[in-house]
Design a protein around this motif. Structure first.
Motif, PDB file in Angstrom:
ATOM      1  N   GLY A  70     -26.893 -21.881   9.444  1.00 17.87           N
ATOM      2  CA  GLY A  70     -26.748 -21.076  10.651  1.00 17.87           C
ATOM      3  C   GLY A  70     -27.155 -19.638  10.420  1.00 17.87           C
ATOM      4  N   LEU A  71     -26.810 -19.102   9.251  1.00 19.23           N
ATOM      5  CA  LEU A  71     -27.225 -17.743   8.912  1.00 19.23           C
ATOM      6  C   LEU A  71     -28.740 -17.657   8.800  1.00 19.23           C
ATOM      7  N   LEU A  72     -29.352 -18.708   8.281  1.00 16.34           N
ATOM      8  CA  LEU A  72     -30.806 -18.735   8.142  1.00 16.34           C
ATOM      9  C   LEU A  72     -31.489 -18.695   9.504  1.00 16.34           C
ATOM     10  N   THR A  73     -30.908 -19.357  10.495  1.00 25.57           N
ATOM     11  CA  THR A  73     -31.486 -19.317  11.840  1.00 25.57           C
ATOM     12  C   THR A  73     -31.135 -18.027  12.577  1.00 25.57           C
ATOM     13  N   THR A  74     -30.076 -17.347  12.118  1.00 34.52           N
ATOM     14  CA  THR A  74     -29.622 -16.122  12.775  1.00 34.52           C
ATOM     15  C   THR A  74     -30.401 -14.892  12.321  1.00 34.52           C
ATOM     16  N   LEU A  75     -30.686 -14.797  11.030  1.00 32.70           N
ATOM     17  CA  LEU A  75     -31.279 -13.581  10.466  1.00 32.70           C
ATOM     18  C   LEU A  75     -32.583 -13.149  11.151  1.00 32.70           C
ATOM     19  N   PRO A  76     -33.547 -14.062  11.360  1.00 36.95           N
ATOM     20  CA  PRO A  76     -34.786 -13.601  11.997  1.00 36.95           C
ATOM     21  C   PRO A  76     -34.558 -13.051  13.396  1.00 36.95           C
ATOM     22  N   VAL A  77     -33.648 -13.678  14.157  1.00 39.18           N
ATOM     23  CA  VAL A  77     -33.358 -13.199  15.510  1.00 39.18           C
ATOM     24  C   VAL A  77     -32.684 -11.835  15.454  1.00 39.18           C
ATOM     25  N   LEU A  78     -31.751 -11.665  14.520  1.00 40.87           N
ATOM     26  CA  LEU A  78     -31.086 -10.379  14.347  1.00 40.87           C
ATOM     27  C   LEU A  78     -32.101  -9.278  14.042  1.00 40.87           C
ATOM     28  N   CYS A  79     -33.090  -9.625  13.246  1.00 36.50           N
ATOM     29  CA  CYS A  79     -34.111  -8.634  12.871  1.00 36.50           C
ATOM     30  C   CYS A  79     -34.979  -8.221  14.056  1.00 36.50           C
ATOM     31  N   LEU A  80     -35.112  -9.083  15.057  1.00 30.24           N
ATOM     32  CA  LEU A  80     -35.876  -8.717  16.252  1.00 30.24           C
ATOM     33  C   LEU A  80     -35.303  -7.458  16.877  1.00 30.24           C
ATOM     34  N   GLY A  81     -33.977  -7.375  16.925  1.00 27.63           N
ATOM     35  CA  GLY A  81     -33.344  -6.209  17.507  1.00 27.63           C
ATOM     36  C   GLY A  81     -33.224  -5.044  16.549  1.00 27.63           C
ATOM     37  N   LEU A  82     -32.884  -5.328  15.289  1.00 26.53           N
ATOM     38  CA  LEU A  82     -32.618  -4.246  14.339  1.00 26.53           C
ATOM     39  C   LEU A  82     -33.866  -3.461  13.962  1.00 26.53           C
ATOM     40  N   ILE A 129     -30.421  -4.235  21.787  1.00 26.92           N
ATOM     41  CA  ILE A 129     -29.043  -4.729  21.824  1.00 26.92           C
ATOM     42  C   ILE A 129     -29.006  -6.210  22.173  1.00 26.92           C
ATOM     43  N   GLY A 130     -29.866  -6.619  23.108  1.00 23.28           N
ATOM     44  CA  GLY A 130     -29.857  -8.014  23.549  1.00 23.28           C
ATOM     45  C   GLY A 130     -30.176  -8.992  22.441  1.00 23.28           C
ATOM     46  N   TYR A 131     -31.228  -8.720  21.650  1.00 25.79           N
ATOM     47  CA  TYR A 131     -31.587  -9.638  20.577  1.00 25.79           C
ATOM     48  C   TYR A 131     -30.558  -9.627  19.446  1.00 25.79           C
ATOM     49  N   THR A 132     -29.926  -8.469  19.228  1.00 24.49           N
ATOM     50  CA  THR A 132     -28.860  -8.432  18.231  1.00 24.49           C
ATOM     51  C   THR A 132     -27.710  -9.334  18.676  1.00 24.49           C
ATOM     52  N   LEU A 133     -27.364  -9.265  19.953  1.00 28.85           N
ATOM     53  CA  LEU A 133     -26.340 -10.157  20.505  1.00 28.85           C
ATOM     54  C   LEU A 133     -26.782 -11.612  20.435  1.00 28.85           C
ATOM     55  N   ALA A 134     -28.048 -11.857  20.743  1.00 28.24           N
ATOM     56  CA  ALA A 134     -28.561 -13.234  20.758  1.00 28.24           C
ATOM     57  C   ALA A 134     -28.449 -13.911  19.407  1.00 28.24           C
ATOM     58  N   SER A 135     -28.517 -13.135  18.337  1.00 25.94           N
ATOM     59  CA  SER A 135     -28.478 -13.727  16.993  1.00 25.94           C
ATOM     60  C   SER A 135     -27.146 -14.388  16.683  1.00 25.94           C
ATOM     61  N   MET A 136     -26.105 -14.045  17.428  1.00 24.59           N
ATOM     62  CA  MET A 136     -24.795 -14.632  17.163  1.00 24.59           C
ATOM     63  C   MET A 136     -24.709 -16.091  17.608  1.00 24.59           C
ATOM     64  N   GLY A 137     -25.544 -16.487  18.553  1.00 21.60           N
ATOM     65  CA  GLY A 137     -25.506 -17.862  19.046  1.00 21.60           C
ATOM     66  C   GLY A 137     -25.846 -18.893  17.983  1.00 21.60           C
ATOM     67  N   PRO A 138     -27.014 -18.785  17.312  1.00 21.57           N
ATOM     68  CA  PRO A 138     -27.322 -19.749  16.249  1.00 21.57           C
ATOM     69  C   PRO A 138     -26.292 -19.762  15.124  1.00 21.57           C
ATOM     70  N   LEU A 139     -25.744 -18.598  14.790  1.00 20.15           N
ATOM     71  CA  LEU A 139     -24.718 -18.555  13.747  1.00 20.15           C
ATOM     72  C   LEU A 139     -23.469 -19.305  14.189  1.00 20.15           C
ATOM     73  N   ALA A 140     -23.066 -19.121  15.444  1.00 19.88           N
ATOM     74  CA  ALA A 140     -21.891 -19.814  15.963  1.00 19.88           C
ATOM     75  C   ALA A 140     -22.079 -21.330  15.932  1.00 19.88           C
ATOM     76  N   VAL A 141     -23.281 -21.792  16.250  1.00 19.28           N
ATOM     77  CA  VAL A 141     -23.547 -23.233  16.207  1.00 19.28           C
ATOM     78  C   VAL A 141     -23.371 -23.772  14.789  1.00 19.28           C
ATOM     79  N   GLY A 142     -23.900 -23.050  13.791  1.00 17.72           N
ATOM     80  CA  GLY A 142     -23.732 -23.486  12.415  1.00 17.72           C
ATOM     81  C   GLY A 142     -22.285 -23.525  11.989  1.00 17.72           C
ATOM     82  N   LEU A 143     -21.504 -22.514  12.379  1.00 19.40           N
ATOM     83  CA  LEU A 143     -20.089 -22.478  12.019  1.00 19.40           C
ATOM     84  C   LEU A 143     -19.308 -23.609  12.681  1.00 19.40           C
TER      85      LEU A 143
END
Length: 408
Positions: A62-74, A352-366
């Protein structure tokens, strides 16, 4: 306060030199846009094999799918800083090469290379994604709407190609997932070759600067941002996890990847039609509820409905998500009173939106790790979808954000 992204988006066309060979620029833009999603969607069909071979838990995957999306915003705020220093065209070329390096790295050096390459890829996509709309506005001012549609279609096409071809490519190279991921270096380098002539074009650098005040205190701006982030969260859950969910229901990796690819291809049509339909009424609230309803129906159908109807639900999902992304982009323009406010609102919604969006894939993995299956993931769809509708009912009103734009 004016954000850096503003400066990257607002250079008017009449302050630039004529673009030599516009057909070559158009081709370059399409090829660059095609490369802004394969690094994200190529991983999903191969995630099970990658996790098995490298011993990744569901949370780590889940973290692996989250990191690239998080980077879109950061990393998006770096784009205008680099652009002012080196020029947008040169930055696009350089970051394309960084993207190619990131794609290559994640297929090497085991877990370290996988995560480092994913971060590089996500950062590169985030930077280029900020710069391309500014180039479109500057060099295709009279065709900005059409070019935005072409740009969106190229994004969807790149995502669909990577989702459908990654597993067959891995199998063709001896069932090696590294080759299925690493292949996407080739189109990135090809795009760099066709983009190279643009680095020699001369564009005027002098332009007025504007300051937009009050955006982060405006309720409507936050509603637009939350809608962008929440709908993007569902999109990146689909990119990152849909094939794994389908494999959990009994599909093999190749077929699961094809379902994702087909669903993304359906988005090509709805992403073009939705903005036109959404602007026919008094506001966009009905459109938002409709497209989110289609998206949730498609997600629940893919997760719970009998497999005999899977391709139908993939179509429904594609129609909903293609339209939803296009409507989210349209809201940014409609809720802004002028181009400078639109640029600032775009920066806010994207960062801000893409940073928020990155939490979705992480939540699915958890949740998958916690429950040991996929059935509980439906609650994530329901919560995100409901919150998106609530935000969208505010963002869809026929209003402008209450901010001031002044020349400095």
């Amino acid at each position: 306060m004016s954000t850096p992204t503003t400066e990257a988006l607002k250079m008017p066309a009449d302050q630039t030199a004529a673009v030599p060979r516009p057909w070559l620029l158009l081709l370059g833009l399409v090829l660059v846009a095609l490369n802004l999603r394969p690094a994200l969607s190529s991983m999903a069909p191969l995630l099970g094999q990658v996790s098995h071979d490298l011993g990744l838990s569901g949370s780590t995957a889940g973290l692996l799918t989250t990191l690239p999306v998080l980077c879109l915003g950061l990393f998006a705020p770096l784009a205008p800083l680099l652009s002012r220093r080196f020029g947008a065209e040169r930055v696009v070329l350089g970051i394309l090469l960084v993207l190619a390096a990131g794609i290559a790295l994640r297929s090497q050096l085991g877990v370290v290379g996988l995560f480092a390459g994913s971060i590089l890829s996500g950062a590169s996509i985030g930077i280029i994604g900020v710069l391309l709309p500014g180039i479109v506005k500057r060099d295709f001012a009279k065709q900005a709407g059409t070019m935005t549609g072409v740009y969106t279609m190229a994004l969807c096409l790149g995502a669909a190609l990577a989702a459908g071809a990654s597993v067959p490519l891995a199998e063709a190279f001896g069932h090696r997932w590294a080759m299925g991921l690493g292949f996407w270096v080739v189109p990135a380098l090809l795009a760099a070759v066709f983009w190279l002539p643009q680095t020699r074009a001369r564009h005027g650098a002098h332009h007025a600067r504007y300051r937009v005040r009050g955006l982060f205190r405006d309720r409507l701006a936050w509603q637009v941002t939350l809608f962008m982030g929440l709908q993007s969260s569902l999109a990146y859950i689909v990119f990152g996890w849909l094939p794994s969910m389908l494999m959990g229901r009994g599909l093999d990796a190749a077929e699961a990847g094809l379902v994702l690819s087909f669903s993304i291809l359906v988005q090509l049509g709805s992403s073009l039609i939705a903005p036109w339909l959404a602007t026919r009424g008094r506001d966009q609230r009905i459109a938002i509820v409709t497209v989110m309803g289609l998206t949730l129906a498609g997600l629940f159908g893919c997760l719970y409905a009998p497999l005999g109807g899977l391709w139908f639900w993939a179509v429904v999902l594609g129609l909903g998500q293609g339209a939803m992304f296009a409507v989210a982009l349209t809201l940014i323009v409609l809720r802004a009173s002028d181009a400078h406010v639109a640029a600032n609102l775009s920066s806010m919604a994207q960062g801000i939106g893409y940073t928020l969006a990155s939490m979705g894939p992480l939540a699915v993995g958890l949740v998958h790790d916690w429950s040991g299956g996929w059935n509980a993931v439906g609650w994530i769809f329901a919560v995100i979808g409901t919150l998106a509708i609530i935000a969208g009912m505010g963002a869809g009103r026929s209003l402008h954000v209450n901010v001031t734009s002044e020349k400095i």
